[in-house]
Design a protein around this motif. Structure first.
Motif, PDB file in Angstrom:
ATOM      1  N   CYS A 440       0.850  -1.188   0.000  1.00  0.00           N
ATOM      2  CA  CYS A 440       0.000   0.000   0.000  1.00  0.00           C
ATOM      3  C   CYS A 440       0.889   1.243   0.000  1.00  0.00           C
ATOM      4  O   CYS A 440       1.873   1.291   0.737  1.00  0.00           O
ATOM      5  CB  CYS A 440      -0.877  -0.013   1.253  1.00  0.00           C
ATOM      6  SG  CYS A 440      -1.747   1.543   1.535  1.00  0.00           S
ATOM      7  N   CYS A 443       0.446   2.511   3.700  1.00  0.00           N
ATOM      8  CA  CYS A 443       0.736   1.642   4.849  1.00  0.00           C
ATOM      9  C   CYS A 443       1.979   0.777   4.661  1.00  0.00           C
ATOM     10  O   CYS A 443       2.413   0.112   5.604  1.00  0.00           O
ATOM     11  CB  CYS A 443      -0.451   0.725   5.135  1.00  0.00           C
ATOM     12  SG  CYS A 443      -2.036   1.559   5.169  1.00  0.00           S
ATOM     13  N   CYS A 482      -6.204  -1.892  -0.083  1.00  0.00           N
ATOM     14  CA  CYS A 482      -5.339  -2.170   1.066  1.00  0.00           C
ATOM     15  C   CYS A 482      -6.195  -2.718   2.212  1.00  0.00           C
ATOM     16  O   CYS A 482      -7.221  -2.121   2.551  1.00  0.00           O
ATOM     17  CB  CYS A 482      -4.640  -0.886   1.506  1.00  0.00           C
ATOM     18  SG  CYS A 482      -3.860  -1.005   3.123  1.00  0.00           S
ATOM     19  N   SER A 484      -5.706  -2.574   5.185  1.00  0.00           N
ATOM     20  CA  SER A 484      -5.610  -1.736   6.371  1.00  0.00           C
ATOM     21  C   SER A 484      -6.380  -0.417   6.196  1.00  0.00           C
ATOM     22  O   SER A 484      -7.225  -0.076   7.014  1.00  0.00           O
ATOM     23  CB  SER A 484      -4.129  -1.475   6.660  1.00  0.00           C
ATOM     24  OG  SER A 484      -3.992  -0.595   7.715  1.00  0.00           O
ATOM     25  N   CYS A 485      -6.142   0.312   5.051  1.00  0.00           N
ATOM     26  CA  CYS A 485      -6.782   1.617   4.893  1.00  0.00           C
ATOM     27  C   CYS A 485      -7.806   1.645   3.758  1.00  0.00           C
ATOM     28  O   CYS A 485      -8.524   2.620   3.577  1.00  0.00           O
ATOM     29  CB  CYS A 485      -5.728   2.704   4.670  1.00  0.00           C
ATOM     30  SG  CYS A 485      -4.918   2.586   3.063  1.00  0.00           S
TER      31      CYS A 485
HETATM   32 ZN   LIG Z   1      -3.066   1.162   3.292  1.00  0.00          ZN
END
Ligand SMILES: [Zn+2]
Length: 901
Positions: A440, A443, A482, A484-485
């Motif tokens: 990412c 990230c 991603c 995560s985000c």
């Molecule tokens: Zn991310």
């Protein structure tokens, strides 16, 4: 009517029966001790070769023996199924790698089953199956979370044929790829590594726990890990706030440093290079960047290097010394810089001599003279000179002294260094487990969440064999949010080195069908370690080191409690067969075309190359260099038979004949299918186990295969005849054993004792089978066929034979009237009383002439022996009326009477 031994029929019959009985299912009976017997799993190339047959036969004989000895045995099999050949088949023939691989697995499984291997197929694993590689990916993430998997830009080994990078362990001593054989190149790439160096000390120290491993394998691993104890020292760069760090195992020579060398790739190289040297330094770096690591460090090559113009200071004596760069210093090893001590290091001596750098003696032998110029590096210990405060100190003590001084003054410190590098696991290929990472922009590298595993290999893929990984070209696979985000991100397109798949398969077998975990802790803790591992010596470093590393990391993650995966290791020797080679052209000639013939011209002048002569009557081979041969008229020195040669059908040259590992290119392969079709699996197994001890190379010989077939036929007839006769006649029973019966019983229990001892620890199957042949002969010669002892002998022979020739033993066991499986019988213990010799044959002589033979108790005293001899029937006429002057008694042998004339 007696039936003939027809292996094809009985082998197929029993393989089917065993499958129906579930005979090879792993027992989980907690009352039994466990035994884990494991063969290194094969790559599914499509065809079993003789090396496989040998490996699996050895393991199977062990597994069968252990079951009979009362163990619950885990004996699984699977497929090391990811890797390049499948992808190359896709490129060459348009077959999808999965299809090619699964078809090969099915074919090879059929061949394995024909060998009568007692494998628990319910636990079969294939590393290319998503329900396996899901867990390979999950385990990778364990490493990632522990900080043991990381990415870095690195100069890597690039295989230009397979278009992928290779780990150091996968490049051979000549700088060639272990797979393609291509000369490996250096390339700078961002790659994934596993931090095996964090475990270097454990991997080294725990080798001592592996008592059941061959010493040479442990030594190879120790050398690969390469621990050296020494000092980390820093040399300040003149005119800038930088220091050049070096590692040395010889801090006692530090006063003799006359230059330092940086790896060309070292980040300090451009900084220390002076303006006037820049062009030359750049050109040099360009030139060597294409060279492989092996080429750069080869012992026999001249070292190349140039000065940078920069200077450093030896902090110990304040001397200014030049900074060089050279090809033999690698940035990946140690600190990427070395100190040059030409007087006391062989490589430095050669380099300094060639480059006209100063050579300064700082260690001399006792009574030596430091002012004399050296003719070669002096590398032995001695007395320190020209070394400031250490002058006169023995160099062995000076090592610690210099380290202490360095620590006190801040010049450096003691350090242990390993040769082992981190394990490069990225492969730019399709047919492997995708690395479960998403890159990412915000990230960085993000782990694929467990619920999204496995990251499956897409199936609609085009294979060109060129350029980047085929995965990188599949846009909708690569582009993902991603985890995560949620922003747009990209999947990692590298796959994992297949050696990762094989670094944990032995854990998976303990509960191979576990859908919820890689493995259950209690199952691994129950079955591990592998009690006997069997495989090739070629894995001495690669697979065996990686597996030990994986086991330790997963233990430290709390996933199981095992320290070392393989308790005992047996590295079976190669299977070799005879090859015919023209020593002038180096060409191999197919064996099928070969016949020996009388040389049509004198061989007397043919001495420039070695060739082979044969005695056609005995088959004995002689090298032409044999001093006892007269090449003008070659005859066998011991029998006088004329010798013949093998001729190249094209050139007429005499050929060299010798044993080499079976291979297609040498035309000496023997196809297991052909042997099985002609003789059956039991004969093939017996031959392989009998011909050589398991760790030694085995020379294939058709006559010896035939010999084992004849032996099995003898056993067959012996048992058939016994079964026929015992049905007719009533057996004797209850009587005291005759001498004949006692002798036979001794032969039976000797066989039990010897076979059991041969199979303890080192598995000397060859001598065990010799004992079975002796027992078979004893039964064959015995006249007590209607005695219960004879039945004991027949049944013993079959039980002892069962691990080696499982089908024949089972068939004959049933011929004897049993309805249970011979493989469920208990292994036999010998009766020590049966081994005792209770009677001996005593020779009775009169005046040195043999007059009688009598049976006497084995433990009889001298007096008793004399008494028995005097009473011997046939002796009486010779003693009658004579005076006995002297009696000579040789205990256990004879009594001689000396009488008056
Ligand atoms: Zn991310």
């Amino acid at each position: 009517m007696e039936s003939r031994y027809t292996p094809a029929e009985i082998e197929a019959k029993w393989q089917q029966q065993w499958a129906e009985w579930g005979a090879d299912t792993t027992s989980e009976d907690p009352k039994k001790p466990k035994f884990y017997a494991l063969s290194m799993f094969p790559y599914p190339s499509g065809n079993l070769h003789m090396g496989h047959v040998r490996n699996y036969t050895i393991t199977d004989a062990i597994a069968r023996l252990k079951r009979m000895q009362g163990y619950r045995v885990l004996h699984p099999m699977g497929w090391d199924a990811f890797g390049l050949p499948a992808e190359n088949a896709a490129i060459d023939r348009g077959i999808p790698p999965a299809k090619w691989t699964y078809e090969n697995m099915a074919q090879m499984k059929g061949q394995l089953q024909q060998l009568g291997l007692s494998i628990d197929w319910d636990r079969e694993v294939a590393t290319c199956s998503p329900d396996y590689y899901k867990w390979t990916q999950w385990l990778f993430l364990q490493f990632f979370q522990a900080g043991l998997a990381y990415q870095k830009e690195s100069a890597v080994n690039w295989d230009p044929i397979d278009q992928t990078v290779l780990a150091n362990e996968q490049v051979d001593g000549e700088g060639r790829s272990w797979r393609s054989g291509a000369k490996v190149e250096r390339k700078l790439l961002r790659q994934w590594f596993l931090k095996i160096t964090d475990y270097a000390d454990q991997l080294l120290a725990d080798l001592d726990k592996l008592e059941g491993w061959p010493d040479r394998v442990k030594l190879m691993q120790a050398n690969w890990i390469g621990k050296s104890v020494g000092a980390y020292l820093e040399f300040p760069v003149v005119g800038m706030d930088e220091k050049i760090a070096v590692f040395t195992t010889r801090p006692d020579t530090v006063y003799g440093v006359s230059y330092v060398v940086l790896a060309p790739e070292h980040p300090l190289t451009p900084k220390v290079t002076t303006r006037d040297r820049a062009a030359a330094v750049d050109a040099f770096i360009q030139e060597i960047s294409a060279e492989s690591e092996i080429d750069r460090t080869a012992e026999d090559k001249p070292k190349r290097g140039i000065p940078t113009g920069g200077k450093a200071i030896n902090p110990f004596n304040g001397e200014e010394i030049p900074i060089w760069i050279a090809d033999y210093v690698l940035y990946e090893y140690g600190t990427g810089a070395v100190m040059g001590v030409p007087a006391h290091d062989t490589r430095d001596f050669a380099f300094a001599t060639q480059q006209k750098l100063p050579i300064k003696t700082v260690i001399i032998p006792a009574g030596g003279d430091a002012s004399q110029p050296l003719e070669a590096a002096y590398t032995e210990p001695g007395i320190m000179v020209n070394s400031g405060p250490f002058d006169g100190t023995p160099s062995v003590d000076g090592k610690q002294g210099v380290i202490d001084l360095a620590e006190e003054k801040g010049y450096g410190k003691a350090r242990v260094q390993y040769r082992l590098r981190d394990w490069l696991i990225s492969r730019q290929r399709y047919w492997g487990a995708p690395i479960p990472i998403i890159h990412c922009p915000s990230c960085g590298a993000v782990a694929v969440p467990d619920v999204d595993l496995p990251v499956q290999l897409p199936e609609q893929v085009e294979f060109s064999g060129r350029g980047p990984s085929p995965l990188a070209k599949i846009e909708d696979w690569v582009n993902v949010p991603c985890p995560s985000c949620g922003e747009p991100a990209k999947r990692e397109t590298d796959t994992m080195d297949t050696f990762i798949d094989s670094s944990w398969y032995f854990l998976r077998y303990t509960n191979a069908n576990n859908a919820g975990e890689a493995f259950a802790k209690e199952k691994v803790d129950d079955w591990m370690a592998v009690d006997q591992y069997v495989g090739g010596i070629e894995h001495a470093i690669l697979h065996l080191l990686y597996s030990r590393f994986f086991t330790k990391v997963l233990r430290d993650r709390g996933l199981h409690s095992c320290d070392e995966p393989f308790q005992r290791l047996l590295t079976q020797g190669m299977v070799q067969a005879v090859t015919y080679k023209n020593p002038w052209t180096d060409k191999y000639i197919p064996a099928a075309e070969m016949a020996s013939e009388t040389p049509d011209a004198s061989l007397a002048g043919v001495t420039e190359k070695e060739f082979t002569l044969i005695n056609p009557k005995t088959g004995k081979l002689f090298p032409s260099t044999d001093k006892k041969l007269d090449l003008a008229n070659p005859t066998d020195p011991s029998t006088g038979d004329p010798l013949q040669i093998f001729k190249d059908p094209e050139t007429g040259d005499p050929l060299r004949v010798f044993y080499e590992k079976m291979s297609k290119s040498k035309y000496n392969g023997v196809d297991p299918k052909a042997v099985l079709a002609k003789y059956g699996a039991d004969t093939a197994r017996m031959f392989i186990l009998f011909k050589a001890p398991p760790e030694k190379d085995l020379e294939w010989g058709d006559a010896d295969v035939e010999g084992q077939f004849r032996f099995l036929n003898r056993v067959w007839r012996l048992v058939e005849e016994f079964a026929k006769n015992s049905a007719k006649k009533k057996q004797k029973s209850g009587k005291k054993l005759s001498k004949e019966e006692k002798d036979l019983r001794r032969a039976i229990h000797t066989a039990i004792k010897e076979v059991s001892e041969d199979l303890e620890g080192d598995y000397q199957f060859n001598t065990a089978i010799s004992e079975l042949m002796k027992l078979s002969n004893a039964l064959n010669d015995s006249k007590s066929t209607d005695s219960p002892v004879y039945r004991e002998g027949i049944e013993t022979l079959l039980i002892l034979l069962a691990p080696f020739a499982p089908h024949l033993a089972e068939e004959l066991w049933h011929t004897l009237g049993h309805s249970d499986s011979i493989h469920q019988q208990s292994w036999l213990a010998h009766d020590p009383a049966a081994l005792e010799v209770d009677e001996i044959t005593l020779v009775v002589q009169v005046m040195g002439k043999k007059r009688d033979l009598i049976q006497v108790p084995a433990g009889a005293s001298k007096e008793e022996l004399e008494k028995f001899a005097r009473e011997a029937e046939k002796v009486q006429p010779f003693l009658d009326g004579k005076e006995i002057k002297k009696v000579i008694v040789v205990p256990g042998k004879l009594v001689n009477f000396v009488v008056s004339k």
